[in-house]
Design a protein around this motif. Structure first.
Motif, PDB file in Angstrom:
ATOM      1  N   ASP A  93       0.821  -1.212   0.000  1.00 36.42           N
ATOM      2  CA  ASP A  93       0.000   0.000   0.000  1.00 36.42           C
ATOM      3  C   ASP A  93       0.854   1.262   0.000  1.00 36.42           C
ATOM      4  O   ASP A  93       0.331   2.368  -0.150  1.00 36.42           O
ATOM      5  CB  ASP A  93      -0.931   0.014   1.218  1.00 36.42           C
ATOM      6  CG  ASP A  93      -1.972  -1.097   1.155  1.00 36.42           C
ATOM      7  OD1 ASP A  93      -2.421  -1.416   0.033  1.00 36.42           O
ATOM      8  OD2 ASP A  93      -2.310  -1.650   2.225  1.00 36.42           O
ATOM      9  N   ASN A  94       2.146   1.108   0.195  1.00 40.81           N
ATOM     10  CA  ASN A  94       3.044   2.265   0.223  1.00 40.81           C
ATOM     11  C   ASN A  94       4.309   1.950  -0.558  1.00 40.81           C
ATOM     12  O   ASN A  94       5.395   1.803   0.002  1.00 40.81           O
ATOM     13  CB  ASN A  94       3.391   2.626   1.675  1.00 40.81           C
ATOM     14  CG  ASN A  94       2.197   3.130   2.454  1.00 40.81           C
ATOM     15  OD1 ASN A  94       1.749   4.260   2.265  1.00 40.81           O
ATOM     16  ND2 ASN A  94       1.659   2.282   3.322  1.00 40.81           N
ATOM     17  N   LEU A  95       4.158   1.866  -1.870  1.00 49.09           N
ATOM     18  CA  LEU A  95       5.276   1.533  -2.745  1.00 49.09           C
ATOM     19  C   LEU A  95       5.796   2.796  -3.424  1.00 49.09           C
ATOM     20  O   LEU A  95       5.077   3.442  -4.170  1.00 49.09           O
ATOM     21  CB  LEU A  95       4.843   0.521  -3.819  1.00 49.09           C
ATOM     22  CG  LEU A  95       4.536  -0.907  -3.356  1.00 49.09           C
ATOM     23  CD1 LEU A  95       3.900  -1.691  -4.501  1.00 49.09           C
ATOM     24  CD2 LEU A  95       5.811  -1.602  -2.877  1.00 49.09           C
ATOM     25  N   SER A  96       7.032   3.144  -3.146  1.00 51.83           N
ATOM     26  CA  SER A  96       7.652   4.223  -3.913  1.00 51.83           C
ATOM     27  C   SER A  96       8.254   3.615  -5.175  1.00 51.83           C
ATOM     28  O   SER A  96       8.538   2.422  -5.227  1.00 51.83           O
ATOM     29  CB  SER A  96       8.737   4.920  -3.085  1.00 51.83           C
ATOM     30  OG  SER A  96       9.716   3.992  -2.672  1.00 51.83           O
ATOM     31  N   PHE A  97       8.450   4.461  -6.175  1.00 51.43           N
ATOM     32  CA  PHE A  97       8.859   3.944  -7.476  1.00 51.43           C
ATOM     33  C   PHE A  97      10.282   3.398  -7.453  1.00 51.43           C
ATOM     34  O   PHE A  97      11.222   4.093  -7.050  1.00 51.43           O
ATOM     35  CB  PHE A  97       8.747   5.031  -8.544  1.00 51.43           C
ATOM     36  CG  PHE A  97       9.159   4.563  -9.912  1.00 51.43           C
ATOM     37  CD1 PHE A  97       8.295   3.815 -10.686  1.00 51.43           C
ATOM     38  CD2 PHE A  97      10.420   4.850 -10.411  1.00 51.43           C
ATOM     39  CE1 PHE A  97       8.680   3.376 -11.945  1.00 51.43           C
ATOM     40  CE2 PHE A  97      10.807   4.418 -11.666  1.00 51.43           C
ATOM     41  CZ  PHE A  97       9.931   3.676 -12.431  1.00 51.43           C
ATOM     42  N   GLY A  98      10.436   2.139  -7.885  1.00 50.12           N
ATOM     43  CA  GLY A  98      11.745   1.558  -8.126  1.00 50.12           C
ATOM     44  C   GLY A  98      12.641   1.425  -6.918  1.00 50.12           C
ATOM     45  O   GLY A  98      13.871   1.522  -7.048  1.00 50.12           O
ATOM     46  N   SER A  99      12.081   1.175  -5.731  1.00 47.17           N
ATOM     47  CA  SER A  99      12.917   1.060  -4.535  1.00 47.17           C
ATOM     48  C   SER A  99      12.789  -0.295  -3.835  1.00 47.17           C
ATOM     49  O   SER A  99      13.596  -0.620  -2.968  1.00 47.17           O
ATOM     50  CB  SER A  99      12.569   2.169  -3.535  1.00 47.17           C
ATOM     51  OG  SER A  99      11.208   2.086  -3.147  1.00 47.17           O
ATOM     52  N   VAL A 100      11.789  -1.086  -4.204  1.00 50.37           N
ATOM     53  CA  VAL A 100      11.590  -2.431  -3.664  1.00 50.37           C
ATOM     54  C   VAL A 100      11.704  -3.411  -4.825  1.00 50.37           C
ATOM     55  O   VAL A 100      11.125  -3.174  -5.896  1.00 50.37           O
ATOM     56  CB  VAL A 100      10.205  -2.561  -2.991  1.00 50.37           C
ATOM     57  CG1 VAL A 100       9.938  -3.998  -2.578  1.00 50.37           C
ATOM     58  CG2 VAL A 100      10.111  -1.625  -1.792  1.00 50.37           C
ATOM     59  N   PHE A 101      12.427  -4.507  -4.631  1.00 51.10           N
ATOM     60  CA  PHE A 101      12.708  -5.412  -5.738  1.00 51.10           C
ATOM     61  C   PHE A 101      12.210  -6.829  -5.442  1.00 51.10           C
ATOM     62  O   PHE A 101      12.141  -7.255  -4.284  1.00 51.10           O
ATOM     63  CB  PHE A 101      14.204  -5.412  -6.048  1.00 51.10           C
ATOM     64  CG  PHE A 101      14.722  -4.024  -6.316  1.00 51.10           C
ATOM     65  CD1 PHE A 101      14.531  -3.427  -7.540  1.00 51.10           C
ATOM     66  CD2 PHE A 101      15.344  -3.297  -5.309  1.00 51.10           C
ATOM     67  CE1 PHE A 101      14.968  -2.130  -7.781  1.00 51.10           C
ATOM     68  CE2 PHE A 101      15.793  -2.002  -5.531  1.00 51.10           C
ATOM     69  CZ  PHE A 101      15.593  -1.417  -6.776  1.00 51.10           C
ATOM     70  N   THR A 102      11.840  -7.535  -6.483  1.00 51.87           N
ATOM     71  CA  THR A 102      11.257  -8.869  -6.348  1.00 51.87           C
ATOM     72  C   THR A 102      12.326  -9.888  -5.943  1.00 51.87           C
ATOM     73  O   THR A 102      13.500  -9.574  -5.810  1.00 51.87           O
ATOM     74  CB  THR A 102      10.594  -9.303  -7.660  1.00 51.87           C
ATOM     75  OG1 THR A 102      11.599  -9.398  -8.681  1.00 51.87           O
ATOM     76  CG2 THR A 102       9.529  -8.301  -8.096  1.00 51.87           C
ATOM     77  N   ASP A 103      11.903 -11.122  -5.768  1.00 54.86           N
ATOM     78  CA  ASP A 103      12.796 -12.179  -5.275  1.00 54.86           C
ATOM     79  C   ASP A 103      13.857 -12.599  -6.278  1.00 54.86           C
ATOM     80  O   ASP A 103      14.930 -13.061  -5.894  1.00 54.86           O
ATOM     81  CB  ASP A 103      11.977 -13.426  -4.909  1.00 54.86           C
ATOM     82  CG  ASP A 103      11.177 -13.237  -3.628  1.00 54.86           C
ATOM     83  OD1 ASP A 103      11.666 -12.560  -2.715  1.00 54.86           O
ATOM     84  OD2 ASP A 103      10.050 -13.768  -3.552  1.00 54.86           O
ATOM     85  N   HIS A 104      13.560 -12.475  -7.585  1.00 52.87           N
ATOM     86  CA  HIS A 104      14.439 -13.048  -8.609  1.00 52.87           C
ATOM     87  C   HIS A 104      14.802 -12.022  -9.677  1.00 52.87           C
ATOM     88  O   HIS A 104      14.139 -10.994  -9.821  1.00 52.87           O
ATOM     89  CB  HIS A 104      13.769 -14.256  -9.273  1.00 52.87           C
ATOM     90  CG  HIS A 104      13.387 -15.337  -8.320  1.00 52.87           C
ATOM     91  ND1 HIS A 104      12.153 -15.367  -7.697  1.00 52.87           N
ATOM     92  CD2 HIS A 104      14.075 -16.419  -7.872  1.00 52.87           C
ATOM     93  CE1 HIS A 104      12.091 -16.436  -6.901  1.00 52.87           C
ATOM     94  NE2 HIS A 104      13.244 -17.082  -6.991  1.00 52.87           N
ATOM     95  N   MET A 105      15.833 -12.348 -10.437  1.00 54.53           N
ATOM     96  CA  MET A 105      16.204 -11.550 -11.604  1.00 54.53           C
ATOM     97  C   MET A 105      16.723 -12.482 -12.690  1.00 54.53           C
ATOM     98  O   MET A 105      17.184 -13.593 -12.392  1.00 54.53           O
ATOM     99  CB  MET A 105      17.260 -10.507 -11.243  1.00 54.53           C
ATOM    100  CG  MET A 105      18.596 -11.069 -10.770  1.00 54.53           C
ATOM    101  SD  MET A 105      19.705  -9.722 -10.252  1.00 54.53           S
ATOM    102  CE  MET A 105      21.253 -10.607 -10.031  1.00 54.53           C
ATOM    103  N   LEU A 106      16.623 -12.045 -13.907  1.00 50.02           N
ATOM    104  CA  LEU A 106      17.161 -12.818 -15.029  1.00 50.02           C
ATOM    105  C   LEU A 106      18.551 -12.301 -15.355  1.00 50.02           C
ATOM    106  O   LEU A 106      18.782 -11.091 -15.379  1.00 50.02           O
ATOM    107  CB  LEU A 106      16.256 -12.709 -16.247  1.00 50.02           C
ATOM    108  CG  LEU A 106      16.723 -13.478 -17.493  1.00 50.02           C
ATOM    109  CD1 LEU A 106      15.548 -14.159 -18.169  1.00 50.02           C
ATOM    110  CD2 LEU A 106      17.434 -12.565 -18.493  1.00 50.02           C
ATOM    111  N   VAL A 107      19.460 -13.219 -15.622  1.00 45.06           N
ATOM    112  CA  VAL A 107      20.830 -12.865 -15.976  1.00 45.06           C
ATOM    113  C   VAL A 107      21.249 -13.664 -17.209  1.00 45.06           C
ATOM    114  O   VAL A 107      20.966 -14.860 -17.310  1.00 45.06           O
ATOM    115  CB  VAL A 107      21.812 -13.155 -14.818  1.00 45.06           C
ATOM    116  CG1 VAL A 107      23.236 -12.833 -15.233  1.00 45.06           C
ATOM    117  CG2 VAL A 107      21.432 -12.368 -13.582  1.00 45.06           C
ATOM    118  N   CYS A 108      21.907 -12.993 -18.143  1.00 51.61           N
ATOM    119  CA  CYS A 108      22.388 -13.660 -19.354  1.00 51.61           C
ATOM    120  C   CYS A 108      23.728 -13.030 -19.733  1.00 51.61           C
ATOM    121  O   CYS A 108      23.832 -11.800 -19.842  1.00 51.61           O
ATOM    122  CB  CYS A 108      21.375 -13.500 -20.483  1.00 51.61           C
ATOM    123  SG  CYS A 108      21.817 -14.317 -22.023  1.00 51.61           S
TER     124      CYS A 108
END
Length: 355
Positions: A25-40
């Motif tokens: 309910d209180n998300l600022s833009f681009g400051s909280v990140f999900t559990d995973h990321m893709l890397v190549c």
């Protein structure tokens, strides 16, 4: 951690998700990140198979060329969740194509379309619970490529890294902004990299923007590098100007980004019967239109905010206010786009992409 294979993409899952620690309910833009990321990784002249790993820091050699010669490009996208819990993207192939346009200009190896799309879909299916469903919220997606190859010699790197990281976000902007028309600094130049989403383009904007903020403005309107007579972009967004009932935006060029939101606004405006002109816009034309009372609207257009209305602008130590409209083009066009993005209406243009 458990390893599984999805369409040849290795997926290494986190042992415990951190999603329960997030206040959606209180998300600022681009400051909280999900559990995973893709890397190549790009090594030995080819892109390796992408993999999905837990979100984590990356380690680079101090001589990695990203630090010295700035080979870095990125895209900005969003994933949306509708009332049926289905996940949608908006024109993702345009982002993939533009990433490769940027890559070519920055001497970075182009990324295969299937790596981008299959990698993105696999990541989003894994992170579906991270996509917020509240009004105006979305999962911001940041694909980027940078030079990871080592060496101090001034030449393109021999190794690169492609990453997709995601951040659940609320609305990017709230309210209207005041902007300053830039008369000294330039965002880009003819023959340069202004049309590419290169990291250095944005780094160069920060200082002039800080100067504008000190004067009471929130953003800068960029003008051409030669004469500063032509309006080109608004901060990190494309810009639209409404004079009387005509909507005007500058043509894309070496200096101006071919924005996906920009293209969508032009198409929707034409579909609404709004007169649209794609041509150069002079600063003097905008100032005179404001003085005559026929400058009805100005707004920025981009992925993060979709449409960012401008309440006024400054030029040569003068301030010009724009009128408050009950029915603005900005609000109409934003609603048309977001209704498509959130699967609330028909998509006659074929822009919506189901994950």
């Amino acid at each position: 951690m458990m390893d599984t294979t999805v369409q040849n993409i290795v997926v290494e899952k986190v042992k415990t998700s951190k999603i329960d620690q997030i206040d959606f309910d209180n998300l600022s833009f681009g400051s909280v990140f999900t559990d995973h990321m893709l890397v190549c990784d790009y090594k030995n002249g080819a892109w390796e198979i992408p993999k999905i790993i837990p979100y984590q820091p990356i380690t680079l050699d101090p001589s990695a060329k990203i630090f010295h010669y700035g080979q870095s490009i990125f895209e900005g996208m969003k994933a949306y969740k509708d009332s049926n819990n289905d996940v949608w993207l908006f024109r993702p192939l345009d982002n993939q194509k533009r990433l490769n346009i940027s890559a070519k200009r920055m001497a970075i190896p182009e990324l295969p379309e299937e790596y981008f799309m299959e990698g993105l879909k696999t990541l989003l299916k894994l992170e579906k619970k991270w996509i917020p469903q509240s009004e105006g919220s979305s999962l911001y997606i940041r694909p980027f490529i940078f030079a990871s190859g080592k060496g101090f010699h001034a030449s393109p790197a021999d190794e690169y890294k492609f990453i997709i990281a995601c951040a659940p976000s609320g609305s990017y902007f709230s309210g209207k902004v005041k902007v300053l028309i830039e008369e000294t600094y330039s965002r880009s130049a003819n023959g340069g990299v202004g049309f590419a989403k290169a990291g250095g383009n944005y780094a160069g904007q920060f200082y002039p923007t800080q100067l504008a903020v000190k004067k009471g403005y929130q953003q800068v309107i960029w003008t051409d590098d030669n004469t500063h007579e032509y309006i080109e972009e608004a901060g990190a967004m494309n810009i639209f100007v409404r004079i009387n009932d005509t909507l005007i935006t500058g043509p894309t060029s070496d200096r101006i980004l071919d924005g996906i939101t920009r293209k969508s606004i032009i198409t929707i405006a034409e579909d609404e019967g709004i007169p649209v002109e794609i041509r150069k816009i002079t600063v003097s034309e905008v100032v005179e239109a404001s003085k005559k009372g026929i400058l009805k609207e100005m707004f920025g257009a981009g992925t993060a905010a979709v449409v960012s209305p401008i309440s006024g602008f400054g030029h040569k130590n003068m301030n010009y206010d724009l009128p408050e409209l009950e029915s603005s083009y900005a609000s109409l066009l934003k609603k048309r786009i977001t209704d498509i993005q959130y699967n609330k209406t028909e998509d006659k243009f074929g822009w919506r992409y189901k994950v």
